[in-house]
Design a protein around this motif. Structure first.
Motif, PDB file in Angstrom:
ATOM      1  N   LYS A 210     -10.221  -0.333   0.990  1.00  0.00           N
ATOM      2  CA  LYS A 210     -10.749   0.034  -0.325  1.00  0.00           C
ATOM      3  C   LYS A 210     -10.536  -1.083  -1.340  1.00  0.00           C
ATOM      4  O   LYS A 210     -11.450  -1.428  -2.109  1.00  0.00           O
ATOM      5  CB  LYS A 210     -10.071   1.324  -0.800  1.00  0.00           C
ATOM      6  CG  LYS A 210     -10.614   1.893  -2.092  1.00  0.00           C
ATOM      7  CD  LYS A 210      -9.906   3.210  -2.414  1.00  0.00           C
ATOM      8  CE  LYS A 210     -10.475   3.845  -3.675  1.00  0.00           C
ATOM      9  NZ  LYS A 210      -9.806   5.140  -3.992  1.00  0.00           N
TER      10      LYS A 210
ATOM     11  N   GLY B  33      -0.657   5.224  -6.756  1.00  0.00           N
ATOM     12  CA  GLY B  33      -0.455   6.372  -5.882  1.00  0.00           C
ATOM     13  C   GLY B  33       0.814   7.086  -6.301  1.00  0.00           C
ATOM     14  O   GLY B  33       1.062   7.267  -7.500  1.00  0.00           O
TER      15      GLY B  33
ATOM     16  N   TYR C 151      -6.505   2.224   2.520  1.00  0.00           N
ATOM     17  CA  TYR C 151      -6.183   1.661   1.205  1.00  0.00           C
ATOM     18  C   TYR C 151      -6.504   0.165   1.175  1.00  0.00           C
ATOM     19  O   TYR C 151      -7.139  -0.331   0.233  1.00  0.00           O
ATOM     20  CB  TYR C 151      -4.713   1.910   0.883  1.00  0.00           C
ATOM     21  CG  TYR C 151      -4.381   1.938  -0.593  1.00  0.00           C
ATOM     22  CD1 TYR C 151      -5.335   1.655  -1.566  1.00  0.00           C
ATOM     23  CD2 TYR C 151      -3.095   2.268  -1.014  1.00  0.00           C
ATOM     24  CE1 TYR C 151      -5.016   1.706  -2.915  1.00  0.00           C
ATOM     25  CE2 TYR C 151      -2.776   2.324  -2.360  1.00  0.00           C
ATOM     26  CZ  TYR C 151      -3.728   2.033  -3.303  1.00  0.00           C
ATOM     27  OH  TYR C 151      -3.411   2.081  -4.634  1.00  0.00           O
TER      28      TYR C 151
ATOM     29  N   PRO D  73       0.800  -1.230   0.000  1.00  0.00           N
ATOM     30  CA  PRO D  73       0.000   0.000   0.000  1.00  0.00           C
ATOM     31  C   PRO D  73       0.831   1.277   0.000  1.00  0.00           C
ATOM     32  O   PRO D  73       0.282   2.368   0.147  1.00  0.00           O
ATOM     33  CB  PRO D  73      -0.749  -0.110   1.326  1.00  0.00           C
ATOM     34  CG  PRO D  73       0.294  -0.690   2.252  1.00  0.00           C
ATOM     35  CD  PRO D  73       1.107  -1.652   1.379  1.00  0.00           C
TER      36      PRO D  73
ATOM     37  N   TYR E  85      -2.800   3.638   5.116  1.00  0.00           N
ATOM     38  CA  TYR E  85      -2.658   2.280   4.594  1.00  0.00           C
ATOM     39  C   TYR E  85      -3.868   1.424   4.982  1.00  0.00           C
ATOM     40  O   TYR E  85      -4.304   0.569   4.206  1.00  0.00           O
ATOM     41  CB  TYR E  85      -1.380   1.632   5.121  1.00  0.00           C
ATOM     42  CG  TYR E  85      -0.097   2.307   4.678  1.00  0.00           C
ATOM     43  CD1 TYR E  85      -0.043   3.108   3.538  1.00  0.00           C
ATOM     44  CD2 TYR E  85       1.076   2.135   5.418  1.00  0.00           C
ATOM     45  CE1 TYR E  85       1.146   3.712   3.144  1.00  0.00           C
ATOM     46  CE2 TYR E  85       2.271   2.730   5.025  1.00  0.00           C
ATOM     47  CZ  TYR E  85       2.298   3.520   3.892  1.00  0.00           C
ATOM     48  OH  TYR E  85       3.467   4.113   3.506  1.00  0.00           O
TER      49      TYR E  85
ATOM     50  N   SER F  64      -2.526  -6.520   3.747  1.00  0.00           N
ATOM     51  CA  SER F  64      -1.581  -5.445   3.483  1.00  0.00           C
ATOM     52  C   SER F  64      -0.274  -5.653   4.237  1.00  0.00           C
ATOM     53  O   SER F  64      -0.266  -6.039   5.414  1.00  0.00           O
ATOM     54  CB  SER F  64      -2.195  -4.109   3.878  1.00  0.00           C
ATOM     55  OG  SER F  64      -1.278  -3.063   3.662  1.00  0.00           O
TER      56      SER F  64
ATOM     57  N   ALA G  95       0.269   5.096  -1.172  1.00  0.00           N
ATOM     58  CA  ALA G  95      -0.739   5.996  -0.586  1.00  0.00           C
ATOM     59  C   ALA G  95      -0.047   7.153   0.128  1.00  0.00           C
ATOM     60  O   ALA G  95       0.925   6.948   0.859  1.00  0.00           O
ATOM     61  CB  ALA G  95      -1.610   5.222   0.398  1.00  0.00           C
TER      62      ALA G  95
END
Length: 235
Positions: A54, A90, A51, A40, A48, A68, A43
Motif C-alpha cells: 500500500k 495504525g 501494508y 509496518p 505487513y 519493510s 498494522a
C-alpha cells in the motif's frame, strides 16, 4: 540533536486517496533518497505485506523503493543501514511492543541523531515523542513500557479534535490532554489536527498545512499556533 523529522497527523483526509495530502511534503523531505526502510508494525487488521504494498504504491510516484523491516532477518541491521526511515500509522501499542521486541528504540535514536531522515504518520508520529502516553489508540497489547524514541522533547496528539461527536457527553480530547498534564506538568503537548504535520530540520520546527495546532502545558491556557509561527519554545 541535528535531526530531520516529518511528523504527520494522519495518513488520509476525508474524501482523499491514501497519503494524498502529505505526499508532496514527503517528496520534498526525502528528495534524493532512493529507498526507505519501512516499519509496518502498527498494522493489526491487515498483513505487513499488504501494508508495504500500500505504501509502495504511493511512493512509486516519488521513485522511492519501500523496504519493510518484516522482510529482514536482522531488523536492527536494516535500520542501521537505512537511507531514511518511514513509520506507518495504525495501533501505537502494537507498534511500540514489536519495536521493543526487536530492540529498535536505541538504534533508531542513534541513526536519527546522526542525520537519518524520519517520516512518521499517526502512530509513527506518536513514537517520535518521549512516550506514547498521548496516543488515541486502545491498548490492545501490553508493551514493556511507554517510553518511545524521544526524537522531540514534547508530546503529540495526532488526529486532534476540538469537540466530541454530536450526542456524546463524554470527555473531549482537550479533557484527556488536561489529565495528562496534571500528571506530567513539565511536558508540552501538541494537538496536531488532521491535514497538518511538523517538519524539523536542525533547530527549525515548522507547522505545515492549512490548520492551526493547539498547544497545551500545565498552568498555561491552551494556545493556537499557525503555520509560519515560531515553534522553538517547544524545545
Amino acid at each position: 540533536m541535528d535531526t530531520r523529522l516529518l511528523l504527520i497527523s494522519n495518513s488520509t483526509n476525508a474524501g482523499e486517496e491514501y497519503l494524498a495530502y502529505p505526499m508532496g511534503e514527503i517528496g520534498k523531505f526525502l528528495r534524493g533518497v532512493k529507498a526507505v526502510r519501512f516499519i509496518p508494525y502498527a498494522a493489526v487488521t491487515f498483513s505487513y505485506d499488504e501494508y508495504e504494498a500500500k505504501v509502495q504504491r504511493r511512493f512509486d510516484g516519488l521513485g522511492i523503493r519501500v523496504e519493510s523491516l518484516h522482510r529482514f532477518t536482522d531488523p536492527k541491521g536494516a535500520v542501521q543501514s537505512a537511507e531514511a526511515l518511514v513509520v506507518g500509522g495504525g495501533n501505537t501499542w502494537c507498534l511500540l511492543r514489536k519495536m521493543q521486541e526487536f530492540g529498535l528504540l536505541p538504534v533508531v535514536r542513534a541513526r536519527v541523531a546522526a542525520g537519518m531522515p524520519y517520516v512518521g504518520w499517526s502512530a509513527g508520529s506518536n513514537v517520535a515523542c518521549p512516550t506514547i502516553k498521548t496516543t488515541n489508540d486502545m491498548p490492545i497489547v501490553e508493551p514493556s513500557g511507554f517510553e518511545a524514541f524521544g526524537l522531540v522533547p514534547f508530546q503529540i496528539n495526532p488526529h486532534y479534535l476540538d469537540a466530541n461527536p454530536a450526542g456524546h457527553a463524554g470527555e473531549t480530547r482537550e479533557d484527556r490532554i488536561r489529565e495528562f498534564m496534571v500528571e506530567n506538568p513539565s511536558v508540552w503537548v501538541v494537538g496536531l489536527r488532521e491535514g497538518t504535520m511538523l517538519r524539523k530540520e536542525g533547530s527549525d520546527l515548522q507547522l505545515i498545512g492549512g490548520r492551526a495546532a493547539r498547544i497545551f502545558r500545565q498552568g498555561e491556557p491552551p494556545r493556537e499556533v499557525n503555520p509560519g509561527d515560531d515553534l522553538k519554545f517547544l524545545f
